[in-house]
Design a protein around this motif. Structure first.
Motif, short mmCIF file in Angstrom:
data_model
loop_
_atom_site.label_atom_id
_atom_site.label_comp_id
_atom_site.label_asym_id
_atom_site.label_seq_id
_atom_site.Cartn_x
_atom_site.Cartn_y
_atom_site.Cartn_z
N ARG A 1 0.84 -1.21 0.00
CA ARG A 1 0.00 0.00 0.00
C ARG A 1 0.87 1.25 0.00
O ARG A 1 0.56 2.24 -0.68
N GLN A 2 1.98 1.21 0.75
CA GLN A 2 2.90 2.36 0.75
C GLN A 2 3.52 2.55 -0.64
O GLN A 2 3.60 3.68 -1.15
N ALA B 1 -3.31 -3.18 -4.72
CA ALA B 1 -3.59 -2.41 -3.51
C ALA B 1 -5.01 -1.83 -3.52
O ALA B 1 -5.56 -1.55 -2.45
N SER B 2 -5.59 -1.65 -4.68
CA SER B 2 -6.92 -1.04 -4.76
C SER B 2 -8.03 -2.06 -4.53
O SER B 2 -9.20 -1.68 -4.45
N ALA C 1 2.26 1.56 -3.47
CA ALA C 1 1.21 1.96 -4.41
C ALA C 1 0.96 3.47 -4.34
O ALA C 1 0.78 4.13 -5.38
N GLU C 2 0.94 4.02 -3.14
CA GLU C 2 0.74 5.46 -3.00
C GLU C 2 1.88 6.24 -3.65
O GLU C 2 1.65 7.22 -4.37
N GLN C 3 3.10 5.79 -3.43
CA GLN C 3 4.27 6.47 -4.01
C GLN C 3 4.26 6.37 -5.54
O GLN C 3 4.49 7.36 -6.24
N GLU C 4 3.95 5.18 -6.04
CA GLU C 4 3.98 4.98 -7.49
C GLU C 4 2.82 5.66 -8.19
O GLU C 4 2.95 6.10 -9.33
N GLN C 5 1.68 5.73 -7.53
CA GLN C 5 0.53 6.43 -8.12
C GLN C 5 0.86 7.91 -8.30
O GLN C 5 0.55 8.50 -9.35
N ALA C 6 1.52 8.48 -7.30
CA ALA C 6 1.92 9.88 -7.41
C ALA C 6 3.00 10.06 -8.47
O ALA C 6 2.99 11.04 -9.23
N ARG C 7 3.92 9.10 -8.56
CA ARG C 7 4.98 9.20 -9.56
C ARG C 7 4.44 9.08 -10.97
O ARG C 7 4.80 9.84 -11.87
N ILE D 1 -0.35 -1.16 -7.88
CA ILE D 1 -1.49 -0.24 -7.66
C ILE D 1 -2.81 -0.98 -7.81
O ILE D 1 -3.75 -0.79 -7.03
#
Length: 506
Positions: free
Chosen positions: A471-472, A504-505, A474-480, A501
């Motif tokens: 989950r951590q 994690a969703s 996924a958040e970083q990669e979604q922003a990237r 991602i």
């Protein structure tokens, strides 16, 4: 029918020819600089760098077609294209080394056909690139040597435009026609033009960008118009000489004594390894397992590499010293002992892996290096039997090393190690799993982390830790990905990021 244009004067033709000598170089440098700025400025290495390198090789090859290119040059260009594809998939250290070497090979083979093929050309290319800033002095001198006839130049420039204009107009015409007739090409063209226009509107000039242009232009100028080859062979391109000894008898007995003492020492070490590694599979009491199996491996490798260097020096002596049968027998025995020592290093590697249960990319690379060293000893056997030709020995080892690096750039060693570690843990063979360490291995370990989160294993607590870590990520990669520039695309990372991602969703 007579031409309506007056025939050019001899002065006009002279100026035109001299302009045309510089024109391809200036155009190539300008194109490479603009393209490099468009593809790489303020962007991480990725797809943009791959396109730039491939285009650079294409421009260079087109620039050299008039003078012809050797088979090695075409082979280097083909291998460079494969390395560029890998740059877009995943940019890594081995990929960077391979690309650098292949660019030098292409430059040397394409620009210095008068030199002996191979190392002499490549070393000259390396020296030329190191002296890249000096090419601006050459360009300034070439421009200053142009004949100063304003009238002739005024007549020559329109002739240059008339040469280029038909090609430009026809290309523009057919681009428009094909864009109207092919919707996919039309959309691509429209998108490209829109991106280019936006790039022009948002163009920002800064001192840092000016320095970036200067670096690109300097490297491009040195690459497309390298300095002339040295009149005499450079030091590192000369044929290695044979080591002539003043007293052949003393030299012969020195070699016998050295090889005899080293054979005795290696026999003792190999005997210890045979007893404790091969026979008992353990270490005696009071000896640290990690010190013997792990740290000791580096010293073993250093000893084998040093052994190869010593043998290369001993058998670079004059034939009256190095061709003795007894000396060659001692050398072959020592090589056999070095191979036994390398086999012991491989066994240490396996025993340490069994003891810790942790495989890493570095340990995979270590095994590859051990294989490379063993191959080097095979080449050394041929060197000893065929006589002192150090160039041939170095060439074979260089080709083998490059082949290993070229292959490794395509292999996802981190992913292989992570997959093996998770599989061993899921089989419950007694080894644990460090999920935190797995999550720190980067994007290539994410598929293995997904397996832990989705399939679980002997310790269900690891699955929860893996899901939290995913989950951590996924958040970083979604922003990237949301702000990723297309020039920064690395396909392997992006594919793994989208898989994380998506998982994690759920």
């Amino acid at each position: 029918m007579t031409s309506q244009f007056p025939p050019p004067s001899p002065t006009d033709v002279s100026v035109l020819r001299r302009d045309l000598r510089l024109l391809p170089t200036v155009c190539a440098v300008a194109a490479a600089t603009l393209l490099g700025d468009f593809l790489m400025w303020q962007a991480m290495p990725g797809l943009g760098l791959a396109i730039f390198l491939a285009t650079l090789a294409a421009i260079f090859s087109a620039h050299r077609l008039a003078t012809g290119m050797s088979l090695r040059a075409w082979l280097g260009a083909a291998l460079l294209l494969g390395a560029c594809v890998q740059t877009a998939i995943e940019f890594c250290l081995t990929n960077a080394i391979v690309v650098f070497v292949l660019l030098l090979v292409l430059l040397g083979e394409g620009s210095y056909p008068q030199l002996a093929g191979g190392w002499a050309r490549w070393w000259e290319a390396f020296v030329s690139m190191c002296a890249a800033p000096a090419r601006w002095i050459w360009l300034a001198r070439s421009v200053s040597e142009q004949p100063s006839h304003p009238g002739a130049r005024a007549a020559a420039l329109p002739r240059l435009l008339r040469i280029v204009a038909p090609a430009a107009l026809l290309a523009a015409l057919f681009t428009v026609v094909l864009g109207k007739g092919n919707a996919i090409f039309g959309n691509f063209l429209s998108h490209a033009l829109d991106r280019t226009w936006q790039w022009v509107l948002r163009f920002d000039f800064s001192p840092a960008r000016a320095v970036f242009w200067l670096i690109l232009a300097t490297l491009a100028l040195a690459y497309f118009r390298p300095r002339d080859a040295a009149k005499k062979p450079r030091f590192f391109a000369r044929v290695p000489g044979v080591w002539q000894r003043r007293d052949a008898t003393v030299a012969r007995w020195q070699s016998y004594c050295a090889l005899g003492a080293l054979n005795a020492l290696f026999f003792i070490v190999n005997t210890i390894d045979v007893v404790f590694l091969w026979h008992r599979g353990g270490v005696p009491a009071g000896v640290d397992l990690k010190a013997y199996l792990h740290e000791g491996t580096h010293s073993v490798i250093a000893a084998t590499v040093l052994s190869a260097i010593v043998l290369g020096v001993l058998f670079q002596q004059a034939g009256e010293v190095s061709r003795g049968r007894g000396l060659r027998v001692l050398a072959q025995v020592w090589i056999a002992q070095n191979l036994v020592l390398l086999a012991g290093a491989c066994l240490r590697w396996r025993l340490y892996l069994e003891a810790t249960g942790l495989l890493t990319a570095k340990r995979i690379h270590l095994v590859c290096f051990l294989g490379l060293v063993a191959l080097g000893f095979v080449f050394l056997v041929l060197h000893i039997e065929r006589g002192p030709d150090l160039r041939r020995l170095l060439w074979r080892n260089a080709v083998a090393t490059f082949a290993l690096f070229y292959a490794l750039q395509f292999i996802n060693t981190t992913g292989l190690a992570a997959h093996r570690n998770v599989s061993a843990w899921q089989r419950a063979d007694g080894h644990g799993l460090d999920v935190q360490y797995l999550g720190e291995q980067g994007e290539n370990a994410w598929p293995a982390l997904l397996r832990v989160a989705q399939q679980g294993g002997p310790d269900e607590g690891h699955a929860g830790t893996a899901r939290m870590r995913l989950r951590q990520i996924a958040e970083q990669e979604q922003a990237r990905l949301a702000k990723e520039d297309w020039r920064e695309i690395q396909f392997r990372r992006d594919v793994h990021a989208r898989a994380v991602i998506s998982a994690a969703s759920r």
